[in-house]
Design a protein around this motif. Sequence first.
Motif, PDB file in Angstrom:
ATOM      1  N   ILE A 182     -39.667 -13.241   3.660  1.00 29.17           N
ATOM      2  CA  ILE A 182     -39.882 -14.009   4.885  1.00 29.17           C
ATOM      3  C   ILE A 182     -40.722 -13.162   5.834  1.00 29.17           C
ATOM      4  CG2 ILE A 182     -37.778 -15.387   4.629  1.00 29.17           C
ATOM      5  CD1 ILE A 182     -36.387 -13.575   6.632  1.00 29.17           C
ATOM      6  N   SER A 183     -41.142 -13.740   6.930  1.00 33.27           N
ATOM      7  CA  SER A 183     -41.981 -12.992   7.873  1.00 33.27           C
ATOM      8  C   SER A 183     -41.145 -11.995   8.679  1.00 33.27           C
ATOM      9  CB  SER A 183     -42.687 -13.951   8.831  1.00 33.27           C
ATOM     10  OG  SER A 183     -41.762 -14.510   9.745  1.00 33.27           O
ATOM     11  N   GLY A 184     -41.816 -10.966   9.153  1.00 38.90           N
ATOM     12  CA  GLY A 184     -41.157 -10.006  10.027  1.00 38.90           C
ATOM     13  C   GLY A 184     -40.670 -10.656  11.305  1.00 38.90           C
ATOM     14  N   GLU A 185     -41.442 -11.634  11.785  1.00 42.19           N
ATOM     15  CA  GLU A 185     -41.046 -12.367  12.987  1.00 42.19           C
ATOM     16  C   GLU A 185     -39.719 -13.093  12.760  1.00 42.19           C
ATOM     17  OE1 GLU A 185     -42.603 -15.994  15.847  1.00 42.19           O
ATOM     18  OE2 GLU A 185     -43.984 -15.119  14.405  1.00 42.19           O
ATOM     19  N   ARG A 186     -39.563 -13.687  11.567  1.00 44.90           N
ATOM     20  CA  ARG A 186     -38.318 -14.405  11.261  1.00 44.90           C
ATOM     21  C   ARG A 186     -37.143 -13.437  11.193  1.00 44.90           C
ATOM     22  NH1 ARG A 186     -35.114 -18.207  12.282  1.00 44.90           N
ATOM     23  NH2 ARG A 186     -33.953 -19.037  10.534  1.00 44.90           N
ATOM     24  N   VAL A 187     -37.343 -12.265  10.612  1.00 42.47           N
ATOM     25  CA  VAL A 187     -36.275 -11.255  10.567  1.00 42.47           C
ATOM     26  C   VAL A 187     -35.882 -10.877  11.990  1.00 42.47           C
ATOM     27  CG1 VAL A 187     -35.668  -8.900   9.873  1.00 42.47           C
ATOM     28  CG2 VAL A 187     -36.945 -10.375   8.294  1.00 42.47           C
ATOM     29  N   SER A 188     -36.878 -10.664  12.849  1.00 42.60           N
ATOM     30  CA  SER A 188     -36.599 -10.326  14.248  1.00 42.60           C
ATOM     31  C   SER A 188     -35.802 -11.423  14.932  1.00 42.60           C
ATOM     32  CB  SER A 188     -37.904 -10.078  15.006  1.00 42.60           C
ATOM     33  OG  SER A 188     -38.524  -8.914  14.553  1.00 42.60           O
ATOM     34  N   CYS A 202     -37.267  -5.390   5.449  1.00 42.40           N
ATOM     35  CA  CYS A 202     -36.398  -6.539   5.200  1.00 42.40           C
ATOM     36  C   CYS A 202     -37.221  -7.796   4.936  1.00 42.40           C
ATOM     37  CB  CYS A 202     -35.452  -6.759   6.374  1.00 42.40           C
ATOM     38  SG  CYS A 202     -34.189  -5.488   6.522  1.00 42.40           S
ATOM     39  N   ALA A 203     -38.305  -7.955   5.672  1.00 45.89           N
ATOM     40  CA  ALA A 203     -39.165  -9.123   5.469  1.00 45.89           C
ATOM     41  C   ALA A 203     -39.703  -9.135   4.045  1.00 45.89           C
ATOM     42  CB  ALA A 203     -40.310  -9.113   6.481  1.00 45.89           C
ATOM     43  N   CYS A 221     -29.241 -13.869   1.825  1.00 47.23           N
ATOM     44  CA  CYS A 221     -30.078 -12.831   2.438  1.00 47.23           C
ATOM     45  C   CYS A 221     -29.238 -11.620   2.833  1.00 47.23           C
ATOM     46  CB  CYS A 221     -30.804 -13.386   3.666  1.00 47.23           C
ATOM     47  SG  CYS A 221     -32.095 -14.584   3.272  1.00 47.23           S
ATOM     48  N   VAL A 238     -37.469  -4.011  10.148  1.00 45.07           N
ATOM     49  CA  VAL A 238     -37.886  -5.412  10.096  1.00 45.07           C
ATOM     50  C   VAL A 238     -38.858  -5.672   8.948  1.00 45.07           C
ATOM     51  CG1 VAL A 238     -39.158  -7.215  11.342  1.00 45.07           C
ATOM     52  CG2 VAL A 238     -37.441  -5.855  12.543  1.00 45.07           C
ATOM     53  N   GLU A 239     -39.891  -4.863   8.837  1.00 42.58           N
ATOM     54  CA  GLU A 239     -40.906  -5.118   7.810  1.00 42.58           C
ATOM     55  C   GLU A 239     -40.349  -4.947   6.406  1.00 42.58           C
ATOM     56  OE1 GLU A 239     -43.809  -6.601   8.245  1.00 42.58           O
ATOM     57  OE2 GLU A 239     -43.268  -6.675  10.361  1.00 42.58           O
TER      58      GLU A 239
END
Length: 129
Positions: free
Chosen positions: A17-23, A11-12, A38, A8-9
């Motif tokens: 983008i934020s890690g939260e958005r990737v999740s 990719c963020a 993306c 996640v991190e």
Amino acid sequence: MVKAAGGVEACAIELGISGERVSQLQRPTCLDQMSLLCISQLEAVIGRAIVTGAAARAAQGETFSPIAVAVVSSVMASAAALRVISEMDRDGRRDAREICDVQKAAQENLRLAQALADTAGRLQLGSVA
């Protein structure tokens, strides 16, 4: 694909983008999807066309074996049941409609798991057609 690209991190950072958005974008219940740009960026990092390659093969008429279709259907039903359970328990209370929704999701999950078992039971030795 996210796991293959470093998590996640990673990719963020790559996507800005934020890690939260990737999740969020990884969840099957997310209402929007990762953009093609993306996806292409992450595929470049990985060095393989995981998503776009599968889409291209499907567009060219490639079909999937019945066992693969049965597995995907069963997994999707499990994910849907998990989502319904999560929604039911979100507010800390369970009402009759929520319980009914969970029961329906569980029955669908059971039906598709049985279809998977039936399909697996029909597998035969030899080459894959």
